[in-house]
Design a protein around this motif. Structure first.
Motif, PDB file in Angstrom:
ATOM      1  N   SER A   1       0.800  -1.227   0.000  1.00  0.00           N
ATOM      2  CA  SER A   1       0.000   0.000   0.000  1.00  0.00           C
ATOM      3  C   SER A   1       0.832   1.277   0.000  1.00  0.00           C
ATOM      4  CB  SER A   1      -0.910   0.031   1.231  1.00  0.00           C
ATOM      5  OG  SER A   1      -0.118   0.027   2.401  1.00  0.00           O
ATOM      6  N   VAL A   2       2.159   1.204  -0.088  1.00  0.00           N
ATOM      7  CA  VAL A   2       2.966   2.403   0.150  1.00  0.00           C
ATOM      8  C   VAL A   2       4.008   2.681  -0.932  1.00  0.00           C
ATOM      9  CG1 VAL A   2       4.702   3.446   1.688  1.00  0.00           C
ATOM     10  CG2 VAL A   2       2.731   2.265   2.664  1.00  0.00           C
ATOM     11  N   PHE A   3       3.975   3.904  -1.479  1.00  0.00           N
ATOM     12  CA  PHE A   3       5.162   4.554  -2.035  1.00  0.00           C
ATOM     13  C   PHE A   3       5.508   5.660  -1.053  1.00  0.00           C
ATOM     14  CE2 PHE A   3       3.679   3.225  -6.419  1.00  0.00           C
ATOM     15  CZ  PHE A   3       4.778   2.423  -6.692  1.00  0.00           C
ATOM     16  N   THR A   4       6.793   5.833  -0.735  1.00  0.00           N
ATOM     17  CA  THR A   4       7.192   6.881   0.212  1.00  0.00           C
ATOM     18  C   THR A   4       7.528   8.169  -0.530  1.00  0.00           C
ATOM     19  OG1 THR A   4       9.547   6.376   0.098  1.00  0.00           O
ATOM     20  CG2 THR A   4       8.217   5.132   1.722  1.00  0.00           C
ATOM     21  N   ASN A   5       7.726   9.238   0.249  1.00  0.00           N
ATOM     22  CA  ASN A   5       8.056  10.526  -0.353  1.00  0.00           C
ATOM     23  C   ASN A   5       9.391  10.486  -1.087  1.00  0.00           C
ATOM     24  OD1 ASN A   5       7.228  13.367  -0.682  1.00  0.00           O
ATOM     25  ND2 ASN A   5       9.183  13.742   0.346  1.00  0.00           N
ATOM     26  N   ASP A   6      10.367   9.772  -0.523  1.00  0.00           N
ATOM     27  CA  ASP A   6      11.659   9.689  -1.213  1.00  0.00           C
ATOM     28  C   ASP A   6      11.532   8.912  -2.523  1.00  0.00           C
ATOM     29  OD1 ASP A   6      12.788  11.163   0.766  1.00  0.00           O
ATOM     30  OD2 ASP A   6      14.017   9.558   1.616  1.00  0.00           O
ATOM     31  N   GLN A   7      10.680   7.909  -2.542  1.00  0.00           N
ATOM     32  CA  GLN A   7      10.441   7.190  -3.803  1.00  0.00           C
ATOM     33  C   GLN A   7       9.771   8.110  -4.820  1.00  0.00           C
ATOM     34  OE1 GLN A   7       8.342   3.771  -2.102  1.00  0.00           O
ATOM     35  NE2 GLN A   7      10.041   2.436  -2.708  1.00  0.00           N
ATOM     36  N   LYS A   8       8.836   8.913  -4.326  1.00  0.00           N
ATOM     37  CA  LYS A   8       8.183   9.887  -5.205  1.00  0.00           C
ATOM     38  C   LYS A   8       9.215  10.849  -5.798  1.00  0.00           C
ATOM     39  CE  LYS A   8       5.167  13.920  -4.946  1.00  0.00           C
ATOM     40  NZ  LYS A   8       4.260  14.725  -4.095  1.00  0.00           N
ATOM     41  N   GLU A   9      10.084  11.389  -4.934  1.00  0.00           N
ATOM     42  CA  GLU A   9      11.115  12.337  -5.399  1.00  0.00           C
ATOM     43  C   GLU A   9      12.010  11.671  -6.450  1.00  0.00           C
ATOM     44  OE1 GLU A   9      11.601  15.474  -4.471  1.00  0.00           O
ATOM     45  OE2 GLU A   9      10.360  15.691  -2.673  1.00  0.00           O
ATOM     46  N   ARG A  10      12.325  10.393  -6.201  1.00  0.00           N
ATOM     47  CA  ARG A  10      13.193   9.667  -7.129  1.00  0.00           C
ATOM     48  C   ARG A  10      12.506   9.494  -8.491  1.00  0.00           C
ATOM     49  NH1 ARG A  10      17.660   6.523  -6.809  1.00  0.00           N
ATOM     50  NH2 ARG A  10      17.828   4.933  -8.426  1.00  0.00           N
ATOM     51  N   MET A  11      11.231   9.112  -8.468  1.00  0.00           N
ATOM     52  CA  MET A  11      10.512   8.912  -9.731  1.00  0.00           C
ATOM     53  C   MET A  11      10.423  10.215 -10.529  1.00  0.00           C
ATOM     54  SD  MET A  11       7.515   6.104  -8.960  1.00  0.00           S
ATOM     55  CE  MET A  11       6.925   6.596  -7.332  1.00  0.00           C
ATOM     56  N   HIS A  12      10.174  11.332  -9.830  1.00  0.00           N
ATOM     57  CA  HIS A  12      10.072  12.607 -10.545  1.00  0.00           C
ATOM     58  C   HIS A  12      11.431  13.048 -11.097  1.00  0.00           C
ATOM     59  CE1 HIS A  12       5.838  13.827 -10.142  1.00  0.00           C
ATOM     60  NE2 HIS A  12       5.867  13.026  -9.094  1.00  0.00           N
ATOM     61  N   ALA A  13      12.509  12.762 -10.346  1.00  0.00           N
ATOM     62  CA  ALA A  13      13.849  13.083 -10.858  1.00  0.00           C
ATOM     63  C   ALA A  13      14.124  12.284 -12.131  1.00  0.00           C
ATOM     64  CB  ALA A  13      14.904  12.785  -9.793  1.00  0.00           C
ATOM     65  N   VAL A  14      13.732  11.014 -12.123  1.00  0.00           N
ATOM     66  CA  VAL A  14      13.941  10.167 -13.305  1.00  0.00           C
ATOM     67  C   VAL A  14      13.091  10.662 -14.480  1.00  0.00           C
ATOM     68  CG1 VAL A  14      13.524   7.846 -14.220  1.00  0.00           C
ATOM     69  CG2 VAL A  14      14.715   8.129 -12.043  1.00  0.00           C
ATOM     70  N   LEU A  15      11.864  11.082 -14.186  1.00  0.00           N
ATOM     71  CA  LEU A  15      11.009  11.623 -15.255  1.00  0.00           C
ATOM     72  C   LEU A  15      11.644  12.860 -15.888  1.00  0.00           C
ATOM     73  CD1 LEU A  15       7.423  11.239 -13.715  1.00  0.00           C
ATOM     74  CD2 LEU A  15       8.281  10.105 -15.777  1.00  0.00           C
ATOM     75  N   GLN A  16      12.453  13.598 -15.107  1.00  0.00           N
ATOM     76  CA  GLN A  16      13.105  14.792 -15.647  1.00  0.00           C
ATOM     77  C   GLN A  16      14.416  14.451 -16.363  1.00  0.00           C
ATOM     78  OE1 GLN A  16      13.404  16.886 -11.942  1.00  0.00           O
ATOM     79  NE2 GLN A  16      11.447  17.913 -12.188  1.00  0.00           N
ATOM     80  N   LEU A  17      15.116  13.432 -15.886  1.00  0.00           N
ATOM     81  CA  LEU A  17      16.477  13.178 -16.374  1.00  0.00           C
ATOM     82  C   LEU A  17      16.571  12.137 -17.479  1.00  0.00           C
ATOM     83  CD1 LEU A  17      18.497  13.153 -13.036  1.00  0.00           C
ATOM     84  CD2 LEU A  17      18.411  14.948 -14.755  1.00  0.00           C
ATOM     85  N   SER A  18      15.664  11.204 -17.520  1.00  0.00           N
ATOM     86  CA  SER A  18      15.710  10.195 -18.565  1.00  0.00           C
ATOM     87  C   SER A  18      15.207  10.830 -19.859  1.00  0.00           C
ATOM     88  CB  SER A  18      14.810   9.013 -18.193  1.00  0.00           C
ATOM     89  OG  SER A  18      14.535   8.248 -19.348  1.00  0.00           O
TER      90      SER A  18
END
Ligand SMILES: [Zn+2]
Length: 407
Positions: free
Chosen positions: A298-315
């Motif tokens: 049931s959980v994505f954490t805030n750090d996982q969220k930050e990581r996914m958004h960084a990847v969306l910007q950098l990939s």
């Protein structure tokens, strides 16, 4: 409470094995992965420093490729890889619930650490293809699946291939290529991009674990669509919470260090503890990036969220996808440049509801030079006689014609 024995033999995820195979084929990729991790960490810091308001929601257009070996193409039912539209839509629903933190399950960490990731999914289309081959390896057959049902542009869509997988795997995913910020402008054709084939970028899921509430789903453990939530997490750059080694790191500080994966058929979600470097912690078995039964996630954490958004910007491919996704609305938009052009014409095309587009090119006398090319973004005009041309784009019932000059 233990589920059926057959569930105990299943292997949740093949992404680590797929990555290991890639690294053995392209040893240079390891250096890129290390550089990528640095770039992600730097970008997360920058994003945290710059952030003044809530994140924008990012919507990811999804193309589902269903590959089956059912003669006569019947749709749905137990044992049929040609799954129903309802089952496919249920998976999109699960993705949206899980990534927005609206799942019904209230786990140990749900209140304090579960976040809305700001990522949403929209089904664009389902492509169904018959093929005689009855099952595919999640580790070695990505190329074959992409040959049977070619990906829609992987810098505009998340492609999901659904089929019967071999070796008792539930699914797999291709990790994104991430580059330094200043390399983004150089486009998609760097060496790393060539090495990691853009044509197979996406996730692969066994049809028996895709979505929920369908006769095709028979597992008592992997029955709520979290296999796809997990694999899409990898596609967005997340790592298993135990870091793929004993007491390893997933580069997210708010997921406790775990000794290993929680691969179990215990669907009562009994707490699991780890001893790492002399510290005892409760594993976050509720995390989508563990191997827990679907009902326990049931959980994505805030750090996982930050990581996914960084990847969306950098990939490069993910960043392009987000760019297109933000501009796509109800109207067709077409930009051509440079104009006049002598070498390569680039078309930025934004289509209604993320649909594909076709391109026809005419010369001044009305002769058709390019016919019904699908998703044509680049046009080599080197051999075109100089003069005026017309670039006609059609999508979703709309058509736009733009002029360009070749000199
Ligand atoms: Zn995994």
């Amino acid at each position: 409470m233990l589920a059926q024995d057959s569930d105990a033999l299943l292997q949740r995820c093949a992404s680590t094995e797929l990555e290991a195979l890639k690294l053995s084929r392209y040893p240079a990729l390891q250096k890129l992965r290390n550089k990528s991790e640095e770039a992600i960490q730097n970008r997360i810091k920058v994003n945290k420093a710059l952030r003044t308001s809530a994140d924008e929601i990012v919507t990811i257009p999804v193309v589902v490729h269903v590959i089956h070996s059912e003669e006569g193409n019947p749709i749905g039912g137990q044992g049929n890889a040609n799954i129903s539209d309802d089952q496919i839509q249920s998976q999109i629903d699960v993705l949206n619930e899980d990534y927005s933190n609206t799942s019904g399950y209230k786990g140990f960490y749900t209140d304090s650490l579960g976040v809305d990731t700001g990522i949403r999914f929209k089904l664009v289309t389902v492509v169904r293809t018959f093929n005689e081959k009855t099952q595919f390896s999640p580790i070695t057959d990505a190329d074959e699946l992409a040959a049977i049902s070619p990906a829609w542009l992987t810098n505009r869509y998340l492609n999901i291939w659904v089929c019967r997988l071999s070796d008792r795997y539930l699914g797999t995913s291709q990790f994104p290529v991430v580059t330094e910020i200043n390399e983004l402008t150089t486009g998609l054709s760097n060496e790393a991009e060539k090495a990691v084939d853009a044509l197979t970028d996406g996730v692969i899921i066994d049809f028996r674990y895709f979505g929920r509430n369908s006769p095709a789903i028979t597992s008592a453990v992997y029955n709520l669509g979290r296999t796809t939530t997990h694999e899409v997490g990898h596609w967005l750059g997340l790592i298993h919470i135990w870091g793929d080694r004993n007491c390893g790191t997933d580069h997210c500080a708010d997921t406790p260090t775990a000794f290993t994966k929680n691969e179990t058929t215990d669907i009562s979600c009994t707490p699991v503890f780890s001893d790492c470097r002399g510290v005892t912690t409760r594993n976050m078995i509720e995390n989508y990036m563990d191997y827990s039964p679907d009902a326990c996630m049931s959980v994505f954490t805030n750090d996982q969220k930050e990581r996914m958004h960084a990847v969306l910007q950098l990939s490069p491919r993910r960043a392009k996808l987000v760019e297109y996704s933000k501009i796509s609305g109800d109207n067709l938009l077409v930009e051509l440049y440079p104009n006049p052009v002598s070498d390569q014409l680039t078309a930025n095309i934004y289509t209604p509801n993320y649909q594909i587009f076709t391109v026809n090119v005419f010369d001044q006398r009305g002769h058709r030079i390019v016919s019904d090319a699908v998703n044509l973004n680049y046009l080599d005009v080197n051999k075109f006689p100089s003069g005026l041309y017309f670039y006609k784009v059609s999508s979703g019932g709309q058509t736009i014609t733009k002029r360009f000059v070749v000199r």
